[in-house]
Design a protein around this motif. Sequence first.
Motif, PDB file in Angstrom:
ATOM      1  N   ARG A  65       0.900  -1.204   0.045  1.00 52.20           N
ATOM      2  CA  ARG A  65       0.059   0.037  -0.084  1.00 52.20           C
ATOM      3  C   ARG A  65       0.975   1.081  -0.098  1.00 52.20           C
ATOM      4  O   ARG A  65       0.670   2.211  -0.702  1.00 52.20           O
ATOM      5  N   MET A  66       1.933   1.264   0.871  1.00 44.74           N
ATOM      6  CA  MET A  66       3.022   2.427   0.960  1.00 44.74           C
ATOM      7  C   MET A  66       3.483   2.622  -0.578  1.00 44.74           C
ATOM      8  O   MET A  66       3.458   3.766  -0.911  1.00 44.74           O
ATOM      9  N   ARG A  67       3.859   1.573  -1.126  1.00 40.70           N
ATOM     10  CA  ARG A  67       4.599   1.517  -2.503  1.00 40.70           C
ATOM     11  C   ARG A  67       3.650   2.291  -3.456  1.00 40.70           C
ATOM     12  O   ARG A  67       3.905   3.280  -4.175  1.00 40.70           O
ATOM     13  N   ASN A  88       0.248   6.566  -7.045  1.00 34.94           N
ATOM     14  CA  ASN A  88      -0.620   7.720  -6.924  1.00 34.94           C
ATOM     15  C   ASN A  88       0.126   9.151  -6.299  1.00 34.94           C
ATOM     16  O   ASN A  88      -0.443  10.337  -6.795  1.00 34.94           O
ATOM     17  N   GLY A  89       1.177   9.056  -5.772  1.00 35.89           N
ATOM     18  CA  GLY A  89       1.984  10.267  -5.387  1.00 35.89           C
ATOM     19  C   GLY A  89       2.573  10.922  -6.570  1.00 35.89           C
ATOM     20  O   GLY A  89       2.527  12.234  -6.929  1.00 35.89           O
ATOM     21  N   MET A  90       3.216  10.210  -7.667  1.00 33.43           N
ATOM     22  CA  MET A  90       3.621  10.657  -8.751  1.00 33.43           C
ATOM     23  C   MET A  90       2.423  11.324  -9.559  1.00 33.43           C
ATOM     24  O   MET A  90       2.806  12.691 -10.359  1.00 33.43           O
ATOM     25  N   HIS A  91       1.217  10.983  -9.647  1.00 32.00           N
ATOM     26  CA  HIS A  91       0.077  11.573  -9.993  1.00 32.00           C
ATOM     27  C   HIS A  91      -0.061  12.879  -9.561  1.00 32.00           C
ATOM     28  O   HIS A  91      -0.304  14.187 -10.347  1.00 32.00           O
ATOM     29  N   THR A  92      -0.303  13.060  -8.462  1.00 30.76           N
ATOM     30  CA  THR A  92      -0.424  13.951  -7.683  1.00 30.76           C
ATOM     31  C   THR A  92       0.567  15.154  -7.768  1.00 30.76           C
ATOM     32  O   THR A  92       0.222  16.302  -7.792  1.00 30.76           O
ATOM     33  N   ALA A  93       1.710  14.789  -7.609  1.00 31.47           N
ATOM     34  CA  ALA A  93       3.153  15.634  -7.585  1.00 31.47           C
ATOM     35  C   ALA A  93       2.910  16.468  -8.954  1.00 31.47           C
ATOM     36  O   ALA A  93       3.390  17.514  -8.950  1.00 31.47           O
ATOM     37  N   ALA A 130      14.175   6.910  -2.048  1.00 32.85           N
ATOM     38  CA  ALA A 130      15.298   6.901  -1.193  1.00 32.85           C
ATOM     39  C   ALA A 130      14.793   7.115   0.322  1.00 32.85           C
ATOM     40  O   ALA A 130      15.536   6.525   1.270  1.00 32.85           O
ATOM     41  N   VAL A 131      13.574   7.626   0.600  1.00 33.42           N
ATOM     42  CA  VAL A 131      13.175   7.651   2.126  1.00 33.42           C
ATOM     43  C   VAL A 131      12.103   6.776   2.338  1.00 33.42           C
ATOM     44  O   VAL A 131      11.565   6.826   3.507  1.00 33.42           O
ATOM     45  N   THR A 132      11.743   5.882   1.405  1.00 31.73           N
ATOM     46  CA  THR A 132      10.751   4.714   1.866  1.00 31.73           C
ATOM     47  C   THR A 132      11.522   3.572   2.074  1.00 31.73           C
ATOM     48  O   THR A 132      12.273   3.038   1.548  1.00 31.73           O
ATOM     49  N   PRO A 133      11.072   2.738   3.393  1.00 32.16           N
ATOM     50  CA  PRO A 133      11.734   1.936   3.991  1.00 32.16           C
ATOM     51  C   PRO A 133      11.226   0.589   3.495  1.00 32.16           C
ATOM     52  O   PRO A 133      10.704  -0.248   3.843  1.00 32.16           O
ATOM     53  N   MET A 134      11.714   0.475   1.913  1.00 31.23           N
ATOM     54  CA  MET A 134      11.532  -0.882   1.328  1.00 31.23           C
ATOM     55  C   MET A 134      12.528  -1.120   0.541  1.00 31.23           C
ATOM     56  O   MET A 134      13.448  -0.214   0.346  1.00 31.23           O
TER      57      MET A 134
END
Length: 418
Positions: free
Chosen positions: A231-233, A239-244, A279-283
């Motif tokens: 879900r985080m990914r 979704n984040g790239m869309h919104t950004a 870089a900031v996502t813990p995966m």
Amino acid sequence: EPLVEQANRQNRFCGSVVIVPPRKWDTCAKLAAQGCRYTVCTRGKQNGEIVDKREQITCVSRCIDPRTDADALFALMRSPELEMIVSNTTEAGIYYCKGSDLSTAVCDGYAALLTRLLWERFQAGEKGIWILPCELIENNADTLLSCVRQYAADYALPAAFSAWLDTCFFCNTLVDRIVSGHPEGDADALCTVCEPYFFWAVEFKNPDLSTFPLQTEPQSVCVCTDISPYRMRKVRLLNGMHTAVSAAAFLSGFSFVRELVKDGLFRRFLQEYSDGVIAVTPMDTAELTRFRDDILERFENPFLDHRLQDICMNSVSKFNARCKDVMLYNDPKLVKMLCFTLAAILRWLDGENHVPADAPEVLSFAHAAFPNDEERVKTFLQFFAGTEKYLQQVLRLYQAICRNGAYATLQTEAESWK
């Protein structure tokens, strides 16, 4: 249905599907008229190649409307052959509204209907089944089970029923696939189009994952004990790239996602923004990078009219859900890029040629008068707790967009990313 079709053809699952519409749906009759068969067109890009193929779905056996044939649905629930219920009633479909009587549950929303159906199965002495909600809300199965238990209390159902619910597998899920609907002019009235990419994460607490009945190729379905990383990914990257980028791209004259991703400047924005998110996502970095590369290819889909104006709707709530956590890591480049995003969203809310959709308080803000730009930006940032410290950066970018346009402002800002 395509997943069941695939599993049947691979001899991994030998079953059929019964469709139960969540509301009045005239497609039941159309489906019956076609012998319960319809076509799925898979169109897009995958592994650098154009995909454009048709597949006939043959695994649907019938369609039951609970409002007109509840008895048939109850009989299905009592069947020992029933293994799972998969739902997709939209984000608004899983809710609780105090119920008073089992006799009205069939028409009182999905959670109430499910309670009534599971009660029918319990009374028949049948085993528990898999409940797999695909609604796009966090912890969808946990939320659904909570609603069912509350309805069971409202209907004064016995404690034995509540205990029996524990034998059912309510599994949180996450689905990632774009389905764009019926193609114009297709001979099959029920034909639908989807992209090649498909991923379904199913959260199953039992360590024996082999008991999951719908086994397919592993890249399509991931059965695991925790879907929160997936879900985080999806939220941070897809979704984040869309919104950004969508508000700025719309303000720059683009209409569709496939157009902006072909533009060198916006392509660079997406690439560098996603690098920062990874870089900031813990995966696992390699896994996230592969997922990002898939996203960029999905964005290039020449068959999909994914409208930027649609993505910009509800932009405030979307930024909070998808981008704010990333921004608050305080990575300098990500902060610069997301300050630009906020400035573009604010400019989007100024627009006179469209009606933005968002929460009532956001719409009130959009139509309010302010003594100056600084007060407008300051009030705007109150929607995003923790971002108030970026006031001067967002103000500068907002004024630059108002003065020079989003594209020219982004060109200038990109020089500071180096």
